[in-house]
Each structure stands twice: as structure tokens, then as C-alpha cells.
Design a protein around this motif. Structure first.
Motif, PDB file in Angstrom:
ATOM      1  N   GLN A 185       0.823  -1.211   0.000  1.00 27.86           N
ATOM      2  CA  GLN A 185       0.000   0.000   0.000  1.00 27.86           C
ATOM      3  C   GLN A 185       0.857   1.261   0.000  1.00 27.86           C
ATOM      4  OE1 GLN A 185      -2.291  -0.670   3.563  1.00 27.86           O
ATOM      5  NE2 GLN A 185      -3.944  -1.686   2.430  1.00 27.86           N
ATOM      6  N   ARG A 186       0.300   2.297  -0.611  1.00 28.91           N
ATOM      7  CA  ARG A 186       0.995   3.582  -0.643  1.00 28.91           C
ATOM      8  C   ARG A 186       1.170   4.149   0.767  1.00 28.91           C
ATOM      9  NH1 ARG A 186      -1.352   9.189  -3.300  1.00 28.91           N
ATOM     10  NH2 ARG A 186       0.108  10.563  -2.240  1.00 28.91           N
ATOM     11  N   SER A 187       0.168   3.952   1.639  1.00 28.55           N
ATOM     12  CA  SER A 187       0.264   4.464   3.008  1.00 28.55           C
ATOM     13  C   SER A 187       1.441   3.836   3.738  1.00 28.55           C
ATOM     14  CB  SER A 187      -1.030   4.206   3.774  1.00 28.55           C
ATOM     15  OG  SER A 187      -1.303   2.806   3.842  1.00 28.55           O
ATOM     16  N   THR A 188       1.724   2.568   3.444  1.00 23.71           N
ATOM     17  CA  THR A 188       2.871   1.902   4.065  1.00 23.71           C
ATOM     18  C   THR A 188       4.172   2.566   3.629  1.00 23.71           C
ATOM     19  OG1 THR A 188       1.693  -0.213   4.114  1.00 23.71           O
ATOM     20  CG2 THR A 188       4.087  -0.285   4.352  1.00 23.71           C
ATOM     21  N   ALA A 189       4.270   2.908   2.347  1.00 20.91           N
ATOM     22  CA  ALA A 189       5.468   3.595   1.846  1.00 20.91           C
ATOM     23  C   ALA A 189       5.657   4.930   2.531  1.00 20.91           C
ATOM     24  CB  ALA A 189       5.358   3.779   0.330  1.00 20.91           C
ATOM     25  N   ASP A 190       4.540   5.650   2.739  1.00 21.44           N
ATOM     26  CA  ASP A 190       4.603   6.941   3.438  1.00 21.44           C
ATOM     27  C   ASP A 190       5.113   6.772   4.866  1.00 21.44           C
ATOM     28  OD1 ASP A 190       3.853   8.709   1.467  1.00 21.44           O
ATOM     29  OD2 ASP A 190       1.721   8.655   1.954  1.00 21.44           O
ATOM     30  N   VAL A 191       4.580   5.763   5.558  1.00 19.07           N
ATOM     31  CA  VAL A 191       4.947   5.529   6.953  1.00 19.07           C
ATOM     32  C   VAL A 191       6.418   5.148   7.071  1.00 19.07           C
ATOM     33  CG1 VAL A 191       4.617   3.988   8.924  1.00 19.07           C
ATOM     34  CG2 VAL A 191       2.640   4.928   7.735  1.00 19.07           C
ATOM     35  N   VAL A 192       6.890   4.283   6.179  1.00 18.93           N
ATOM     36  CA  VAL A 192       8.285   3.855   6.222  1.00 18.93           C
ATOM     37  C   VAL A 192       9.217   5.060   6.022  1.00 18.93           C
ATOM     38  CG1 VAL A 192      10.056   2.498   5.041  1.00 18.93           C
ATOM     39  CG2 VAL A 192       7.812   1.512   5.480  1.00 18.93           C
ATOM     40  N   ALA A 193       8.897   5.927   5.064  1.00 15.34           N
ATOM     41  CA  ALA A 193       9.726   7.114   4.818  1.00 15.34           C
ATOM     42  C   ALA A 193       9.727   8.037   6.033  1.00 15.34           C
ATOM     43  CB  ALA A 193       9.224   7.858   3.584  1.00 15.34           C
ATOM     44  N   LYS A 194       8.552   8.229   6.643  1.00 16.42           N
ATOM     45  CA  LYS A 194       8.443   9.103   7.811  1.00 16.42           C
ATOM     46  C   LYS A 194       9.255   8.560   8.983  1.00 16.42           C
ATOM     47  CE  LYS A 194       5.035  11.044  11.040  1.00 16.42           C
ATOM     48  NZ  LYS A 194       5.641  10.467  12.262  1.00 16.42           N
ATOM     49  N   LEU A 195       9.116   7.268   9.253  1.00 14.87           N
ATOM     50  CA  LEU A 195       9.844   6.664  10.368  1.00 14.87           C
ATOM     51  C   LEU A 195      11.355   6.694  10.135  1.00 14.87           C
ATOM     52  CD1 LEU A 195       7.602   3.571  11.216  1.00 14.87           C
ATOM     53  CD2 LEU A 195       7.768   5.744  12.451  1.00 14.87           C
ATOM     54  N   THR A 196      11.761   6.541   8.879  1.00 14.86           N
ATOM     55  CA  THR A 196      13.196   6.576   8.568  1.00 14.86           C
ATOM     56  C   THR A 196      13.764   7.964   8.831  1.00 14.86           C
ATOM     57  OG1 THR A 196      12.916   4.864   6.878  1.00 14.86           O
ATOM     58  CG2 THR A 196      14.921   6.180   6.769  1.00 14.86           C
ATOM     59  N   ARG A 197      13.017   8.999   8.494  1.00 13.26           N
ATOM     60  CA  ARG A 197      13.476  10.371   8.765  1.00 13.26           C
ATOM     61  C   ARG A 197      13.652  10.625  10.255  1.00 13.26           C
ATOM     62  NH1 ARG A 197       9.537  11.415   4.706  1.00 13.26           N
ATOM     63  NH2 ARG A 197      10.507  12.054   2.730  1.00 13.26           N
ATOM     64  N   GLU A 198      12.889   9.914  11.075  1.00 15.16           N
ATOM     65  CA  GLU A 198      12.930  10.133  12.522  1.00 15.16           C
ATOM     66  C   GLU A 198      14.041   9.359  13.218  1.00 15.16           C
ATOM     67  OE1 GLU A 198       9.049   9.078  13.818  1.00 15.16           O
ATOM     68  OE2 GLU A 198       8.088  10.874  12.986  1.00 15.16           O
ATOM     69  N   VAL A 199      14.734   8.491  12.485  1.00 14.40           N
ATOM     70  CA  VAL A 199      15.827   7.731  13.093  1.00 14.40           C
ATOM     71  C   VAL A 199      16.998   8.662  13.375  1.00 14.40           C
ATOM     72  CG1 VAL A 199      17.540   5.908  12.714  1.00 14.40           C
ATOM     73  CG2 VAL A 199      15.162   5.554  12.022  1.00 14.40           C
ATOM     74  N   ASP A 200      17.529   8.597  14.583  1.00 16.21           N
ATOM     75  CA  ASP A 200      18.654   9.459  14.969  1.00 16.21           C
ATOM     76  C   ASP A 200      19.823   9.269  14.026  1.00 16.21           C
ATOM     77  OD1 ASP A 200      17.489  10.572  17.351  1.00 16.21           O
ATOM     78  OD2 ASP A 200      17.747   8.610  18.275  1.00 16.21           O
ATOM     79  N   GLY A 201      20.357  10.375  13.510  1.00 21.51           N
ATOM     80  CA  GLY A 201      21.524  10.318  12.644  1.00 21.51           C
ATOM     81  C   GLY A 201      21.202  10.388  11.170  1.00 21.51           C
ATOM     82  N   VAL A 202      19.939  10.214  10.801  1.00 24.69           N
ATOM     83  CA  VAL A 202      19.558  10.286   9.390  1.00 24.69           C
ATOM     84  C   VAL A 202      19.522  11.747   8.950  1.00 24.69           C
ATOM     85  CG1 VAL A 202      17.688   9.901   7.725  1.00 24.69           C
ATOM     86  CG2 VAL A 202      18.280   8.121   9.383  1.00 24.69           C
ATOM     87  N   VAL A 203      20.308  12.062   7.921  1.00 24.62           N
ATOM     88  CA  VAL A 203      20.373  13.428   7.407  1.00 24.62           C
ATOM     89  C   VAL A 203      19.213  13.709   6.463  1.00 24.62           C
ATOM     90  CG1 VAL A 203      21.770  15.050   6.051  1.00 24.62           C
ATOM     91  CG2 VAL A 203      22.878  13.473   7.662  1.00 24.62           C
ATOM     92  N   GLY A 204      18.859  12.723   5.646  1.00 23.63           N
ATOM     93  CA  GLY A 204      17.770  12.879   4.694  1.00 23.63           C
ATOM     94  C   GLY A 204      17.340  11.526   4.166  1.00 23.63           C
ATOM     95  N   VAL A 205      16.198  11.517   3.463  1.00 25.13           N
ATOM     96  CA  VAL A 205      15.653  10.274   2.914  1.00 25.13           C
ATOM     97  C   VAL A 205      15.304  10.465   1.445  1.00 25.13           C
ATOM     98  CG1 VAL A 205      13.753   8.605   3.014  1.00 25.13           C
ATOM     99  CG2 VAL A 205      14.737   9.512   5.134  1.00 25.13           C
ATOM    100  N   VAL A 206      15.766   9.551   0.611  1.00 26.18           N
ATOM    101  CA  VAL A 206      15.360   9.494  -0.796  1.00 26.18           C
ATOM    102  C   VAL A 206      14.408   8.307  -0.913  1.00 26.18           C
ATOM    103  CG1 VAL A 206      16.092   9.192  -3.191  1.00 26.18           C
ATOM    104  CG2 VAL A 206      17.547  10.476  -1.580  1.00 26.18           C
ATOM    105  N   ASN A 207      13.137   8.604  -1.136  1.00 21.59           N
ATOM    106  CA  ASN A 207      12.123   7.559  -1.131  1.00 21.59           C
ATOM    107  C   ASN A 207      11.841   7.088  -2.552  1.00 21.59           C
ATOM    108  OD1 ASN A 207      10.053   5.827  -0.614  1.00 21.59           O
ATOM    109  ND2 ASN A 207       8.755   7.308   0.446  1.00 21.59           N
ATOM    110  N   GLN A 208      12.297   5.889  -2.882  1.00 17.06           N
ATOM    111  CA  GLN A 208      12.062   5.297  -4.198  1.00 17.06           C
ATOM    112  C   GLN A 208      11.164   4.067  -4.097  1.00 17.06           C
ATOM    113  OE1 GLN A 208      16.011   4.569  -5.761  1.00 17.06           O
ATOM    114  NE2 GLN A 208      16.373   6.746  -6.179  1.00 17.06           N
TER     115      GLN A 208
END
Length: 232
Positions: A185-208
Motif C-alpha cells: 500500500q501507498r500508506s505503508t510507503a509513506d509511513v516507512v519514509a516518515k519513520l526513517t526520517r525520525e531515526v537518529d543520525g539520518v540526514v535525509g531520505v530518498v524515497n524510491q
């Protein structure tokens, strides 16, 4: 479940302190000898009475030979009194801004920004536990890419995407995480990208990430994200 970095993970534990009776010159010497810019002041009961920083100390030089216009004297009285101080209790800023050692890095950063300061006194059950500075908060971004990926996989891919963690691939370069693969689902992709951005140390996310079913298409207020792709 996620385990975000806490203040206790990056703070300095061996804190140099002074008492309320420590002389001005001794404080200056302590800062210079230990290459630090501030020291907490411990009161007679063992609690934190305040903090003395270089900013507090330099006021003595500011007012040493300066004549203040009478129109400004009313609001500069407190600063002038501090400048005349001879011991820690007379020059310190109080109360000290404190934070519990269990607070997260973002919470500490927000408190520093809100109060316009560069350090926080860290406590545990109201007892001095350490000190954390703005530069300490940046330590999360020094994490090597391989360790950062381990954290993303553990906190996001495995724990958050419990149904099919093998459907997502992640890579990292200079702290920027790229997500690829396919989810249902598209909502799952959104959630994964959001949670990845919140991980300590992550500068940015490229969501493909691609998805099979756009479960958000029926929501009129949500516009398609240019970062997300449908499966061909």
C-alpha cells in the motif's frame, strides 16, 4: 520498537562543578584549564544552584570602565550587579536550565532553541548527572553509514514493517538513506519514509519505494507525492 538516542547517550558525565562560594578568578582558571565554557554551581544542599558561563564572567570586563547613560541604568542594574560579583553565587545564571537524562536528542535540541542557550544541565532524579552541549547533540550525525543502516533496518524495516520486512531495501551515503523495493500500500510507503526520517543520525531520505495499491487515492485532501512511484 524504536530506541531513540537519549541525552544520556551523548552527554558529558564527568562534570566539573563549583560551589556558591568559589571565587571569580578560580572559576576563570577552571574554565581555561579544562577548555570548557561553563560550570554548574552546586549549592550547600547538593542541589544545582545555577550555572556560570563565560558570558556571565565577561560582564565584569564589560562594565569595568564603561559609563552607562542614566536612561539605560534602570534595566542594566541586574547586569551591573552581576558584573560586580566576586563569587559564583553572585555571577551565576539561575535557575539553571535542566533536562532529564532520559529525554531524547530532539527534546534537548528544542529546549535549547526555545531558551536560546547552548548547553543544558542534565539531571537524574533531580541530582546532577552530566551536561550536554549543542555540539554533543550533533554526535548522532557522526554515525558511520553501515551502523546507521543497521539502526534503520532494526527500528523501521523489522519492527515497523512486521508483515514483510524483506520487501524493502535501504542504502546510505553520507547519512542520506535511500529506500527502494515494493510494498502493498501507498500508506505503508509513506509511513516507512516518515519513520526513517525520525531515526537518529539520518540526514535525509530518498524515497524510491513503489506500491501495488494506492489506498490513499480516495482521500481528496491528499495529493500524490512526487517521491512515490506506482509499480509499472
Amino acid at each position: 520498537m524504536r530506541h531513540p538516542l537519549k541525552v544520556s547517550d551523548v552527554m558529558t558525565r564527568d562534570v566539573i562543578t563549583v560551589t556558591e562560594d568559589t571565587p571569580y578568578k578560580e572559576i576563570v582558571s577552571l574554565l581555561a584549564a579544562n577548555h570548557i565554557s561553563a560550570v554548574p554551581v552546586v549549592n550547600q544542599y547538593g542541589g544545582i544552584g545555577g550555572i556560570v558561563s563565560e558570558t556571565d564572567l565577561v560582564r565584569k570586563e564589560e562594565f569595568q570602565r564603561r559609563r552607562t547613560p542614566w536612561t539605560l541604568r534602570w534595566w542594566r542594574h541586574a547586569a551591573r550587579s552581576k558584573a560586580a560579583g566576586l563569587r559564583a553565587a553572585e555571577v551565576m545564571s539561575h535557575p539553571a536550565v535542566t533536562i532529564e537524562q532520559t529525554a531524547t536528542i530532539p527534546e534537548a535540541a528544542q529546549l535549547m532553541a526555545a531558551r536560546g542557550i547552548t548547553r543544558l544541565v542534565v539531571t537524574h532524579d533531580d541530582v546532577l548527572a552530566g551536561i550536554v552541549t549543542r555540539s554533543d547533540l550533533l554526535k548522532a550525525f557522526l554515525e558511520p553509514d553501515d551502523r546507521l543502516l543497521q539502526r534503520v533496518r532494526r527500528e523501521v524495516v523489522v519492527h515497523a514493517l512486521w508483515d514483510d520486512p524483506f520487501s524493502i531495501q535501504a542504502s546510505a551515503k553520507d547519512g542520506v538513506v535511500t529506500l527502494s523495493g515494493e510494498v502493498e500500500q501507498r500508506s505503508t510507503a509513506d509511513v516507512v519514509a516518515k519513520l526513517t526520517r525520525e531515526v537518529d543520525g539520518v540526514v535525509g531520505v530518498v524515497n524510491q519505494l513503489a506500491w501495488v495499491y494506492d489506498d490513499l487515492a480516495s482521500a481528496p485532501d491528499l495529493q500524490p507525492s512526487p517521491e512515490l512511484r506506482r509499480r509499472p
